[in-house]
Write a protein that holds these residues in place. Structure first.
Motif, PDB file in Angstrom:
ATOM      1  N   LEU A 136       0.867  -1.175   0.000  1.00 41.29           N
ATOM      2  CA  LEU A 136       0.000   0.000   0.000  1.00 41.29           C
ATOM      3  C   LEU A 136       0.905   1.227   0.000  1.00 41.29           C
ATOM      4  CD1 LEU A 136      -2.872   1.224   0.208  1.00 41.29           C
ATOM      5  CD2 LEU A 136      -2.569   1.234   2.702  1.00 41.29           C
ATOM      6  N   ASP A 137       0.874   1.967  -1.102  1.00 42.39           N
ATOM      7  CA  ASP A 137       1.680   3.181  -1.256  1.00 42.39           C
ATOM      8  C   ASP A 137       0.824   4.359  -0.805  1.00 42.39           C
ATOM      9  OD1 ASP A 137       3.117   5.395  -2.024  1.00 42.39           O
ATOM     10  OD2 ASP A 137       3.649   4.617  -3.997  1.00 42.39           O
ATOM     11  N   ARG A 138       1.047   4.797   0.438  1.00 40.33           N
ATOM     12  CA  ARG A 138       0.212   5.862   0.987  1.00 40.33           C
ATOM     13  C   ARG A 138       0.554   7.229   0.405  1.00 40.33           C
ATOM     14  NH1 ARG A 138       0.422   4.194   7.335  1.00 40.33           N
ATOM     15  NH2 ARG A 138       2.645   4.238   6.862  1.00 40.33           N
ATOM     16  N   SER A 139       1.751   7.373  -0.135  1.00 38.53           N
ATOM     17  CA  SER A 139       2.123   8.651  -0.752  1.00 38.53           C
ATOM     18  C   SER A 139       1.303   8.894  -2.016  1.00 38.53           C
ATOM     19  CB  SER A 139       3.612   8.671  -1.089  1.00 38.53           C
ATOM     20  OG  SER A 139       4.392   8.533   0.075  1.00 38.53           O
ATOM     21  N   ASN A 140       1.074   7.822  -2.786  1.00 38.11           N
ATOM     22  CA  ASN A 140       0.355   7.940  -4.052  1.00 38.11           C
ATOM     23  C   ASN A 140      -1.041   7.332  -4.005  1.00 38.11           C
ATOM     24  OD1 ASN A 140       2.539   9.145  -5.642  1.00 38.11           O
ATOM     25  ND2 ASN A 140       3.580   7.193  -5.297  1.00 38.11           N
ATOM     26  N   GLN A 141      -1.440   6.853  -2.811  1.00 39.94           N
ATOM     27  CA  GLN A 141      -2.766   6.262  -2.610  1.00 39.94           C
ATOM     28  C   GLN A 141      -3.036   5.129  -3.609  1.00 39.94           C
ATOM     29  OE1 GLN A 141      -6.014   9.026  -1.933  1.00 39.94           O
ATOM     30  NE2 GLN A 141      -4.576  10.677  -1.571  1.00 39.94           N
ATOM     31  N   LYS A 142      -2.092   4.205  -3.689  1.00 40.43           N
ATOM     32  CA  LYS A 142      -2.239   3.077  -4.613  1.00 40.43           C
ATOM     33  C   LYS A 142      -1.963   1.764  -3.875  1.00 40.43           C
ATOM     34  CE  LYS A 142      -0.993   5.614  -8.828  1.00 40.43           C
ATOM     35  NZ  LYS A 142      -2.354   5.550  -9.390  1.00 40.43           N
ATOM     36  N   LEU A 143      -2.689   0.737  -4.296  1.00 40.25           N
ATOM     37  CA  LEU A 143      -2.518  -0.600  -3.729  1.00 40.25           C
ATOM     38  C   LEU A 143      -2.064  -1.546  -4.830  1.00 40.25           C
ATOM     39  CD1 LEU A 143      -2.902  -2.624  -1.348  1.00 40.25           C
ATOM     40  CD2 LEU A 143      -5.249  -2.939  -2.169  1.00 40.25           C
ATOM     41  N   HIS A 144      -0.971  -2.286  -4.544  1.00 36.63           N
ATOM     42  CA  HIS A 144      -0.456  -3.260  -5.498  1.00 36.63           C
ATOM     43  C   HIS A 144      -0.427  -4.636  -4.851  1.00 36.63           C
ATOM     44  CE1 HIS A 144       1.079   0.498  -7.288  1.00 36.63           C
ATOM     45  NE2 HIS A 144       0.993  -0.145  -8.421  1.00 36.63           N
TER      46      HIS A 144
END
Length: 232
Positions: A136-144
């Motif tokens: 979970l990339d909280r800087s870019n609000q993306k989930l991989h």
């Protein structure tokens, strides 16, 4: 000025609504069909107001199209009564649902709550959180997911995931999710939190069959169960 895209085929309703919102410092764009609305990028707006019954593609079709690329808050309007369309709309990624006829003040209150929550989410702590092959990339609000597969999330799905991860290992009660994610006092029969949890589970399971991370804890709510690394 928040940018609002109103998708409504009733010219009188769209004119009244856009005038009401513009007088309250919103920048409004109106489309009278889903096809017309799809000529605009979802990234150009801060929130969508979408009627379900449209000529051609339905509002639900448009909602599904938006959710393929964007987590922008989305409110569905509908003249149809009952829970079936409401539940289906939320399952497809809508953040809220309002039946017609509606009070513009209530719509404005719901829009403001969603925009505030979206702003709070954007300001949450940055960095990456990893768990069981997911990131979970909280800087870019993306989930991989595994193999770096990007899983698009709606604003409410993202907010829910943040709340559950931030609370680990403590379960989060349904009522708290209602307040933190939807900014409402949850009625005991209101199913929107359960639908949201189910929707997030299904999305993650579609990418990884072993993604059984959100557990229902009887009388205590929902708990995120994974070995988290890099939190904070």
């Amino acid at each position: 000025m928040p940018r609002v895209h109103i998708i409504e085929d009733d010219a009188e309703i769209s004119a009244l609504l856009s005038t009401y919102l513009e007088r309250r410092d919103f920048n409004c764009v109106v489309s009278n069909s889903a096809e017309d609305a799809q000529n605009h990028s979802p990234k150009d707006f801060d929130i969508f107001i979408v009627d379900i019954m449209l000529p051609g593609k339905s509002g639900l079709d448009f909602c599904q199209w938006v959710r393929q690329t964007s987590n922008v808050p989305l409110i569905i309007l509908s003249a149809e009564k009952g829970d079936e369309k409401r539940i289906h709309g939320i399952e497809l990624g809508a953040d809220d649902y309002l039946e017609k006829p509606f009070n513009p003040r209530e719509l404005l209150a719901r829009m403001t709550a969603l925009l505030r929550r979206s702003e709070r989410t954007e300001k949450r702590i940055s960095g990456k959180v990893s768990f069981n092959g997911w990131t979970l990339d909280r800087s870019n609000q993306k989930l991989h997911g595994p193999q770096n597969i990007h899983l698009p999330l709606s604003s409410t799905e993202y907010a829910l995931l943040l709340q559950l991860i931030d609370a680990v290992p403590i379960p989060v009660q349904r009522e708290d999710i209602g307040k933190l994610v939807f900014n409402i006092d949850l009625d005991p029969e209101d199913r929107r939190v359960d639908i949201l949890v189910s929707r997030l589970r299904k999305k993650m399971n579609a990418v990884d069959a072993n993604a059984d991370f959100i557990r229902t804890i009887r009388n205590r709510g929902y708990q995120f169960c994974a070995d988290i690394q890099g939190q904070g």
